[in-house]
Design an enzyme around this catalytic site. Structure first.
Site, mmCIF file in Angstrom:
data_model
loop_
_atom_site.group_PDB
_atom_site.id
_atom_site.type_symbol
_atom_site.label_atom_id
_atom_site.label_comp_id
_atom_site.label_asym_id
_atom_site.label_seq_id
_atom_site.Cartn_x
_atom_site.Cartn_y
_atom_site.Cartn_z
ATOM 1 N N CYS A 112 -9.498 -7.829 0.109
ATOM 2 C CA CYS A 112 -9.190 -9.255 0.203
ATOM 3 C C CYS A 112 -10.127 -9.978 1.162
ATOM 4 O O CYS A 112 -10.245 -11.197 1.126
ATOM 5 C CB CYS A 112 -7.748 -9.457 0.660
ATOM 6 N N HIS A 115 -0.455 -3.077 -9.372
ATOM 7 C CA HIS A 115 -1.811 -2.578 -9.622
ATOM 8 C C HIS A 115 -2.303 -1.642 -8.522
ATOM 9 O O HIS A 115 -3.377 -1.059 -8.651
ATOM 10 C CB HIS A 115 -2.791 -3.742 -9.833
ATOM 11 N N SER A 127 3.332 -4.295 -5.145
ATOM 12 C CA SER A 127 2.411 -4.766 -6.179
ATOM 13 C C SER A 127 2.045 -3.627 -7.118
ATOM 14 O O SER A 127 1.668 -2.541 -6.662
ATOM 15 C CB SER A 127 1.150 -5.341 -5.539
ATOM 16 N N GLN A 186 0.810 -1.222 0.000
ATOM 17 C CA GLN A 186 0.000 0.000 0.000
ATOM 18 C C GLN A 186 0.844 1.273 0.000
ATOM 19 O O GLN A 186 0.313 2.360 -0.190
ATOM 20 C CB GLN A 186 -0.920 0.011 1.226
#
Length: 379
Positions: free
Chosen positions: A329, A201, A199, A179
């Site tokens: 998630c 995306h 990450s 994040q």
């Protein structure tokens, strides 16, 4: 009107990224392991992306960027890559507000006999560094503390925690920075971490590519077997379009990091002020000051058991507004949030959390409209 305020779940790919992906699918689709010219072109694309990601987090030349399918795989590689070095169970320390990719991996090890310490957090979701210091043992081999919590936005004092780990043990230090990377300046050398997950995306790349930073000298075991790609740590033909997209998104993020982070902070603070002043039923969760620049999280303080975070999300969706109830998630479940429970909220309170996360397209007008609709829904 359509307003997307769920960037902590995923972000819309940038136009430049989409253009590059299309170009690679048409012209650069070779296998990076092949020796012919198609493979050589693909290998150059792959290594350029590796350099771009390394540059974003200030990794040195001798340190490794291991491409994965995303943050979850990077977290798994960090946990199991370290622990597979040991023939007997040892000791691991994590926080009580980790992403499920860490928590579930460690829970699997716990079944196998590993000793696990889960550090408590305060009402704002922050770890006390003294708790880490007091939890370190001679057989502690890994400490993994999330950098920016996806559900409540709280940022942990990673540099302090990593320094304590190094000063008082031989353990490796990993942080899930999924994040944070692309939204805040990250310098792995200054942080003092051995392993770091990210990450693409989450900062305007496409889904399907992430990476694990591995400090020079850190020994990992692969968690899948095959042809030995990615420094023999992550076998399988690399997802070249997604990896190239991650590389370009890293370069673009680095160019705009300072100005965009400041803009998002101002919008975030505006959102928090707007909601807490106009929606009396909502209270801020997480740390107000040590917080992701694009993240606002709130909890419904009304006693009605019928109004949950998921219901608010559904009602806003009918109005064309996307937010989430906690982490994406775990948003498919109606169970109480483990993160809010760890922060001291009750089970009834822990199903009433919502998250509003901003991106590069978010405007003040978007937030004003959202708060107006939210106020009507709560009324």
């Amino acid at each position: 009107m359509q307003i997307y305020l769920d960037s902590s779940a995923t972000t819309a790919p940038r136009f430049e990224v989409i253009e590059l992906v299309n170009k690679i699918l048409v012209e650069g689709w070779g296998n990076p392991s092949s020796l012919h010219s198609w493979g050589e072109r693909a290998a150059i694309t792959l290594e350029k992306a590796r350099w771009q990601v390394a540059d974003l987090i200030n990794a040195d030349d001798g340190e490794s960027i291991i491409f994965t399918s995303g943050g979850t795989e990077a977290d798994n590689l960090a946990i199991f890559g370290v622990t597979s070095n040991y023939s007997e169970p040892q000791h691991i320390i994590i926080s009580s507000v980790e992403h499920s990719a860490i928590e579930n991996s460690v829970a699997t090890l716990e079944i196998q006999g590993w000793q696990v310490t889960r550090l408590p957090v305060n009402r704002e979701g922050r770890v006390n560094p003294e708790d880490l210091k007091n939890s370190l043992q001679p057989n502690t081999v890994l400490v993994s503390i999330i950098y920016g919590q996806s559900e409540i936005g709280t940022i942990q004092p990673i540099e302090i925690l990593a320094k304590i780990t190094k000063n008082h043990s031989q353990a490796l230090f990993h942080t899930d920075a999924v994040q944070v990377v692309g939204h805040l300046s990250v310098d792995v050398s200054a942080l003092g971490v051995d392993l770091l997950s990210l990450s693409g995306h989450k900062f305007y790349s496409i889904q399907g590519a992430g990476a694990l930073y591995v400090k020079k000298g850190v020994n990992l075991q692969p968690i899948q077997q095959g042809g030995g790609q990615e420094h023999r740590l992550r076998s399988g033909t690399q997802a070249l379009p997604a990896i190239a997209a991650l590389g370009l998104a890293s370069s673009l993020a680095q160019q705009e990091l300072e100005s965009e982070s400041l803009r998002l902070r101002e919008l975030r603070d505006y959102l928090i002020e707007l909601i807490t002043s106009e929606c009396s039923y909502l209270s801020l969760t997480g740390d107000k000051y040590h917080r992701l620049p694009h993240h606002g999280s709130f909890i419904l303080n009304n006693s009605s058991s019928q109004i949950t975070g998921r219901k608010i999300v559904r009602d806003l969706s009918l109005a064309g507004i996307a937010i989430s109830a906690g982490s994406a998630c775990n948003s498919g479940t109606s169970l109480p949030s483990k993160v809010l429970l760890a922060m001291g909220y009750s089970e009834q309170e822990s199903i009433k959390g919502i998250r509003i996360s901003l991106d590069r397209t978010t405007t003040k007008e978007d937030l004003q409209w959202t708060v107006m609709v939210l106020r009507q829904i709560l009324s």
